[in-house]
Scaffold this motif. Sequence first.
Motif, PDB file in Angstrom:
ATOM      1  N   HIS A  46      31.687   8.146  22.007  1.00 29.50           N
ATOM      2  CA  HIS A  46      32.936   7.407  22.214  1.00 29.50           C
ATOM      3  C   HIS A  46      32.759   5.905  22.025  1.00 29.50           C
ATOM      4  CE1 HIS A  46      34.677  10.947  24.713  1.00 29.50           C
ATOM      5  NE2 HIS A  46      34.740  11.168  23.424  1.00 29.50           N
ATOM      6  N   VAL A  47      31.617   5.387  22.428  1.00 25.69           N
ATOM      7  CA  VAL A  47      31.354   3.952  22.251  1.00 25.69           C
ATOM      8  C   VAL A  47      31.324   3.597  20.763  1.00 25.69           C
ATOM      9  CG1 VAL A  47      29.571   2.174  22.526  1.00 25.69           C
ATOM     10  CG2 VAL A  47      30.251   3.575  24.483  1.00 25.69           C
ATOM     11  N   VAL A  48      30.662   4.416  19.967  1.00 26.21           N
ATOM     12  CA  VAL A  48      30.614   4.172  18.521  1.00 26.21           C
ATOM     13  C   VAL A  48      32.019   4.277  17.927  1.00 26.21           C
ATOM     14  CG1 VAL A  48      29.753   5.057  16.312  1.00 26.21           C
ATOM     15  CG2 VAL A  48      28.195   4.839  18.257  1.00 26.21           C
ATOM     16  N   LEU A  49      32.774   5.281  18.345  1.00 24.05           N
ATOM     17  CA  LEU A  49      34.144   5.442  17.858  1.00 24.05           C
ATOM     18  C   LEU A  49      35.012   4.244  18.234  1.00 24.05           C
ATOM     19  CD1 LEU A  49      36.227   7.271  16.459  1.00 24.05           C
ATOM     20  CD2 LEU A  49      36.643   8.335  18.707  1.00 24.05           C
ATOM     21  N   VAL A  99      23.538  -4.423  17.766  1.00 21.90           N
ATOM     22  CA  VAL A  99      24.057  -3.539  18.805  1.00 21.90           C
ATOM     23  C   VAL A  99      24.754  -2.334  18.170  1.00 21.90           C
ATOM     24  CG1 VAL A  99      25.934  -3.383  20.512  1.00 21.90           C
ATOM     25  CG2 VAL A  99      24.182  -5.140  20.743  1.00 21.90           C
ATOM     26  N   VAL A 100      25.529  -2.570  17.121  1.00 22.25           N
ATOM     27  CA  VAL A 100      26.208  -1.472  16.424  1.00 22.25           C
ATOM     28  C   VAL A 100      25.171  -0.492  15.875  1.00 22.25           C
ATOM     29  CG1 VAL A 100      27.622  -0.875  14.419  1.00 22.25           C
ATOM     30  CG2 VAL A 100      28.281  -2.794  15.870  1.00 22.25           C
ATOM     31  N   TRP A 101      24.147  -1.012  15.233  1.00 27.28           N
ATOM     32  CA  TRP A 101      23.087  -0.159  14.684  1.00 27.28           C
ATOM     33  C   TRP A 101      22.420   0.637  15.814  1.00 27.28           C
ATOM     34  CZ3 TRP A 101      17.754   0.028  15.364  1.00 27.28           C
ATOM     35  CH2 TRP A 101      17.059   0.841  14.463  1.00 27.28           C
ATOM     36  N   LEU A 102      22.108  -0.047  16.922  1.00 28.73           N
ATOM     37  CA  LEU A 102      21.490   0.633  18.062  1.00 28.73           C
ATOM     38  C   LEU A 102      22.401   1.722  18.631  1.00 28.73           C
ATOM     39  CD1 LEU A 102      19.918  -2.453  19.869  1.00 28.73           C
ATOM     40  CD2 LEU A 102      18.647  -0.528  18.875  1.00 28.73           C
ATOM     41  N   GLN A 103      23.687   1.439  18.734  1.00 30.81           N
ATOM     42  CA  GLN A 103      24.630   2.421  19.272  1.00 30.81           C
ATOM     43  C   GLN A 103      24.675   3.673  18.402  1.00 30.81           C
ATOM     44  OE1 GLN A 103      27.705  -0.640  21.444  1.00 30.81           O
ATOM     45  NE2 GLN A 103      28.365   0.279  19.574  1.00 30.81           N
ATOM     46  N   ILE A 104      24.685   3.485  17.100  1.00 34.63           N
ATOM     47  CA  ILE A 104      24.708   4.626  16.182  1.00 34.63           C
ATOM     48  C   ILE A 104      23.422   5.431  16.322  1.00 34.63           C
ATOM     49  CG2 ILE A 104      24.689   5.295  13.740  1.00 34.63           C
ATOM     50  CD1 ILE A 104      26.624   2.855  13.287  1.00 34.63           C
ATOM     51  N   ARG A 105      22.294   4.744  16.392  1.00 31.29           N
ATOM     52  CA  ARG A 105      21.007   5.439  16.566  1.00 31.29           C
ATOM     53  C   ARG A 105      20.969   6.178  17.900  1.00 31.29           C
ATOM     54  NH1 ARG A 105      17.488   7.115  14.376  1.00 31.29           N
ATOM     55  NH2 ARG A 105      15.695   6.168  15.349  1.00 31.29           N
ATOM     56  N   MET A 106      21.400   5.530  18.971  1.00 32.59           N
ATOM     57  CA  MET A 106      21.385   6.176  20.287  1.00 32.59           C
ATOM     58  C   MET A 106      22.356   7.353  20.336  1.00 32.59           C
ATOM     59  SD  MET A 106      20.832   3.087  23.042  1.00 32.59           S
ATOM     60  CE  MET A 106      22.095   2.017  22.388  1.00 32.59           C
ATOM     61  N   ARG A 107      23.507   7.229  19.682  1.00 28.59           N
ATOM     62  CA  ARG A 107      24.441   8.351  19.599  1.00 28.59           C
ATOM     63  C   ARG A 107      23.765   9.552  18.949  1.00 28.59           C
ATOM     64  NH1 ARG A 107      28.668   8.011  14.975  1.00 28.59           N
ATOM     65  NH2 ARG A 107      26.658   8.271  13.926  1.00 28.59           N
ATOM     66  N   ASN A 108      23.068   9.307  17.818  1.00 29.57           N
ATOM     67  CA  ASN A 108      22.413  10.395  17.092  1.00 29.57           C
ATOM     68  C   ASN A 108      21.261  11.004  17.892  1.00 29.57           C
ATOM     69  OD1 ASN A 108      24.228   9.800  15.069  1.00 29.57           O
ATOM     70  ND2 ASN A 108      22.751   8.745  13.777  1.00 29.57           N
ATOM     71  N   ILE A 109      20.483  10.161  18.533  1.00 28.68           N
ATOM     72  CA  ILE A 109      19.357  10.646  19.345  1.00 28.68           C
ATOM     73  C   ILE A 109      19.870  11.497  20.510  1.00 28.68           C
ATOM     74  CG2 ILE A 109      17.517   9.927  20.933  1.00 28.68           C
ATOM     75  CD1 ILE A 109      17.089   7.490  19.025  1.00 28.68           C
ATOM     76  N   ALA A 110      20.928  11.003  21.189  1.00 30.14           N
ATOM     77  CA  ALA A 110      21.476  11.744  22.325  1.00 30.14           C
ATOM     78  C   ALA A 110      22.089  13.070  21.877  1.00 30.14           C
ATOM     79  CB  ALA A 110      22.510  10.896  23.066  1.00 30.14           C
TER      80      ALA A 110
END
Length: 159
Positions: A46-49, A99-110
Amino acid sequence: MTYTALKTLHILSMVLLFGTGLGSAFYKWMADRSGNLAHIAVTNRHVVLADWIFTTPTVIFQPLSGLWMVHLLDLPLTTPWVAASLGLYCLAGTCWLPVVWLQIRMRNIAADALAHQSALPQSYWKMARCWFWLGVPAFCAMVLVVALMVFKHLPGAGS
């Protein structure tokens, strides 16, 4: 477009940018603190969206509308509050892009961890710390930009 209409859109955009950023940061931070993998995965998604739907358009609109108002007022970019606002906005943007890049990576990892019912790897938590600490100067810079917007001095203006 009149100056007043543009200023209204600029303020509404700022509120949306600030509110989405602060709200997303709060919910992601709280989800991470919960340790609940399903909650973390959904919140990251949701954060990425929210970044794509709300933050990205306002990040683009803010400097365009601000510079347009500066032009309508015939203010030089070297006006102290204008220059400071632009510098602080660039600082916030410099923090936001990673931060955007990190959020996308964390979304995928989670999402991957949830799909495999495995624990989040240490790399996730390292990214989460980096994400948090990049948010601190970005948030402070945006608070200062808002203060400059509100308390600026315009030549010939009453208050």
